[in-house]
Enzyme design. Structure first.
Site, PDB file in Angstrom:
ATOM      1  N   GLU A 117      37.244  64.413 -16.074  1.00  0.00           N
ATOM      2  CA  GLU A 117      37.749  63.789 -14.847  1.00  0.00           C
ATOM      3  C   GLU A 117      36.662  63.250 -13.922  1.00  0.00           C
ATOM      4  OE1 GLU A 117      41.955  66.014 -14.101  1.00  0.00           O
ATOM      5  OE2 GLU A 117      40.200  67.153 -13.492  1.00  0.00           O
TER       6      GLU A 117
HETATM    7  C1  ACM Z   1      41.094  69.547 -16.968  1.00  0.00           C
HETATM    8  O1  ACM Z   1      42.241  70.016 -16.884  1.00  0.00           O
HETATM    9  N1  ACM Z   1      40.660  68.703 -16.059  1.00  0.00           N
HETATM   10  C2  ACM Z   1      40.209  69.904 -18.048  1.00  0.00           C
END
Ligand code: ACM
Length: 679
Positions: A320
């Site tokens: 992310e």
């Molecule tokens: C995640 O859930 N960002 C690995």
């Protein structure tokens, strides 16, 4: 006379041949046969170890005796097991050929044989023997006066070598006792990987002596000392569990950057604005991969953190990172042009590849969330698959892609227990389904899976109730044969398994009462209990829409925190509706309508309770909606009133309104099913 009947009954019960389906084993073993006869447990029962095991088996055997003793109240004579061949004529003989290593791909098999006079566990090493002891504890039966093991033979080994649980200690810090009791519960479910998420936007949780600012400025005072980490790693190792640390970089880096803003990617005059975040959510903060000082600081971190964890793996997160800070910084953009790095993925790969030798220096392989799987990423990396339908992918798609591309991989998509989905969702999520189009070599790259406990919405008070008992079902998926997937069997066995987790200090049952007592303001909790058993917390992160409602310091002692997925009475109601729809006889109707009567009474009790319990108010409207539906349904069933479609439509819509209490009525679909069938 009564007494004689009682004795006879007890003896019969003790001697009755138990069917294997009656046993509450979990994970279900690869093979089990139950024979005639039993091994009666007495206070003289003793354990002896032979062979060349690692010393963890002595701790495991001692813990086994304590659990057996605590469960039965027998005052067993044996206190500690400290070495091999202590009690050569002991009733339980454990033979381990060699010492096991806390690594994946170990031989964890065991054979357990119970006969009337003797119990034997044979295992290649102590890891298998520990599993055998857990199975033996689950085999324990009782009649009205005594305890016994059924004569039986178990031959067992795991299907997957990686059977993990991740706990996020960054969002909400989880003290050592929380971690230890969960390690005990993991061991009881034959899980062998504890993935410890130690750094994120909301906190840096591990002492680094040469970089004290990490904890001074990045932890809000909650972190693990290196001594505590060593203690946990040893505790896990004693239970056959490997601990894999995660330091999430280059994104999810607000806490590191609150301490060392100089290695952040913001332009120079904005670097001072990094702070430890107190909301959930995804932030822009990212380390600067173009700054040599970034790697100097990371090297100092790895040099201190890696030796604390004997595992061969180090999880660097990698998820992310939205690349916004990289895009907004001209120096970083210039670096990318010079080095022919086309986009943020190339730059992140550049960063990740620099980490590989830094970790190799400590004999560690890099593991990361699936975003690290870019074109030029080393095939030595372990890919942790987490994205799925919520991210526009098919379930498990990235796991399959990783295996095809040549990566060893671990599945967490479908095992996100913080989504508050049903146990069935997780149980039926197979990392390697029969129809996966993979070659044998590709299949062998799928190491297993991990339950993921993100901690935005859990505290030490509630975390166990989010992990357990659903993680037991995940443990079975990862250990047992793929054909073991009968939900009725799982539910039946889980009743005992869930209760037995309390023996290990897991608080999922007892803490519910603690929360409800506070909500009821020390009044009678039976109505709030009843309501909590038909309500479930909102799923798929809807509870904390946008991460804005609950902050890291918000109270998580609300009604939603006492509720859980798989609401128990909602399941019973589903069965009652199904039975009634299949056979509209009087008996089924009585069972069905008893639910409506109960909910009407409950609503009245909740209203009474609320007079002196402000925390009840947020869920009263939901209870009132169910009350209204119940009253109307009783008129239909008891008074033969015709069901008015439009009237019910309005009532159902009212009951489906998102409540301020952040829970949903788990019975609503079955109420709907019933109403539709009556139309
Ligand atoms: C995640 O859930 N960002 C690995």
């Amino acid at each position: 006379m009564k007494y004689i009947v009682f004795i006879l009954l007890s003896v019969c019960l003790a001697n009755a041949q138990i069917k294997k389906e009656q046993l509450d084993l979990m994970p279900w073993p690869q093979s089990i046969n139950v024979m005639d006869g039993t091994f009666a447990l007495s206070k003289k029962f003793k354990v002896n170890i032979t062979g060349n095991p690692h010393s963890r088996i002595f701790i495991g055997a001692t813990n086994f005796i304590r659990r057996l003793d605590n469960r039965t109240g027998l005052f067993l004579e044996q206190n500690f097991v400290t070495k091999v061949n202590e009690v050569p004529d002991a009733e339980l003989q454990i033979n381990c050929t060699t010492g096991g290593k806390i690594e994946i791909n170990q031989d964890e098999s065991y054979e357990l044989v119970v006969t009337t006079n003797k119990i034997t566990i044979n295992a290649a090493n102590d890891l298998g023997a520990l599993h055998g002891l857990q199975t033996l504890l689950q085999l324990l039966q009782n009649n009205s006066t005594s305890y016994y093991f059924p004569n039986s033979k178990v031959i067992d080994a795991p299907r997957f070598t990686w059977r993990g649980l991740m706990i996020d200690a960054a969002r909400h810090f989880q003290p050592i006792d929380v971690i230890k009791r969960n390690l005990d519960a993991m061991a009881s479910m034959k899980m062998n990987v504890f993935h410890w998420h130690l750094a994120d936007d909301q906190g840096w949780r591990i002492e680094v002596k040469k970089l004290p600012k990490l904890t001074d400025l990045g932890s809000n005072g909650s972190f693990y000392s290196q001594e505590q980490i060593k203690d946990v790693v040893k505790y896990a190792s004693d239970r056959g569990i490997q601990v894999i640390p995660e330091i999430d970089i280059p994104g999810h880096a607000s806490a590191i950057l609150a301490a060392y803003p100089e290695i952040g990617s913001k332009v120079d005059n904005e670097k001072g604005s990094y702070v430890v975040q107190t909301n959930s959510g995804i932030y822009n903060s990212a380390l600067d991969p173009t700054n040599p000082e970034t790697y100097s600081i990371l090297a100092m971190i790895f040099d201190e953190v890696c030796p604390l964890f004997p595992s061969n793996y180090f999880h660097i997160g990698g998820d992310e990172n939205n690349g916004k800070e990289w895009a907004a910084n001209p120096k970083i953009q210039e670096f990318m042009r010079k080095n022919k790095l086309a986009d943020k993925h190339d730059l992140q790969t550049y960063f990740n590849m620099k980490l590989i030798p830094m970790l190799q220096k400590h004999n560690k392989k890099l593991m990361g969330w699936e975003e690290i799987m870019t074109e030029n990423m080393s095939k030595d990396a372990i890919i942790h698959a987490w994205r799925g339908t919520n991210e526009g992918l098919k379930p498990g798609e990235s796991l399959i892609q990783a295996a095809k591309k040549g990566y060893n991989s671990v599945l967490s998509n479908g095992f996100y227990i913080d989504l508050m989905l049903s146990i069935e969702t997780h149980y039926l999520n197979d990392p390697l389904s029969k129809n996966a189009a993979l070659s044998p070599q590709e299949k062998s790259r799928i190491l297993g899976g991990e339950a993921a406990m993100w901690s935005e919405l859990v505290t030490p008070l509630t975390i166990d109730s989010r992990i357990w008992p659903r993680t037991a079902a995940i443990a079975e998926r990862l250990w047992s044969n793929e054909s073991i997937k009968d939900m009725n069997s799982l539910r039946k066995r889980l009743k005992t398994i869930s209760f037995r987790l309390e023996e290990l200090g897991i608080t999922h049952i007892r803490n519910k009462e603690v929360i409800l007592r506070n909500i009821a303001n020390n009044q009678n909790t039976s109505a709030v209990h009843d309501f909590s058993n038909i309500c479930e917390p909102l799923k798929n992160y809807k509870r904390n829409g946008g991460g804005k409602k609950y902050r890291m310091h918000s109270p998580l002692t609300l009604f939603a925190d006492a509720c859980n997925s798989d609401a128990s009475d909602a399941f019973d109601f589903k069965v009652a509706v199904t039975n009634y729809l299949e056979n509209k006889n009087k008996e089924n109707q009585v069972i069905l309508t008893s639910f409506f009567r109960k909910w009407i009474m409950m609503n009245s009790d909740l209203m009474d309770l609320s007079i002196n319990a402000p925390l009840v108010q947020p869920f009263l409207p939901l209870s009132k909606s169910l009350n209204d539906l119940s009253e109307k349904l009783l008129l239909v069933f008891d008074k033969n009133k015709t069901l008015d479609k439009d009237e019910f439509k309005v009532l159902l819509e009212q009951a489906a309104v998102r409540s301020d209490a952040d829970v949903e009525l788990a019975v609503l679909n079955d109420v709907k099913r019933l109403i539709e069938s009556k139309l």
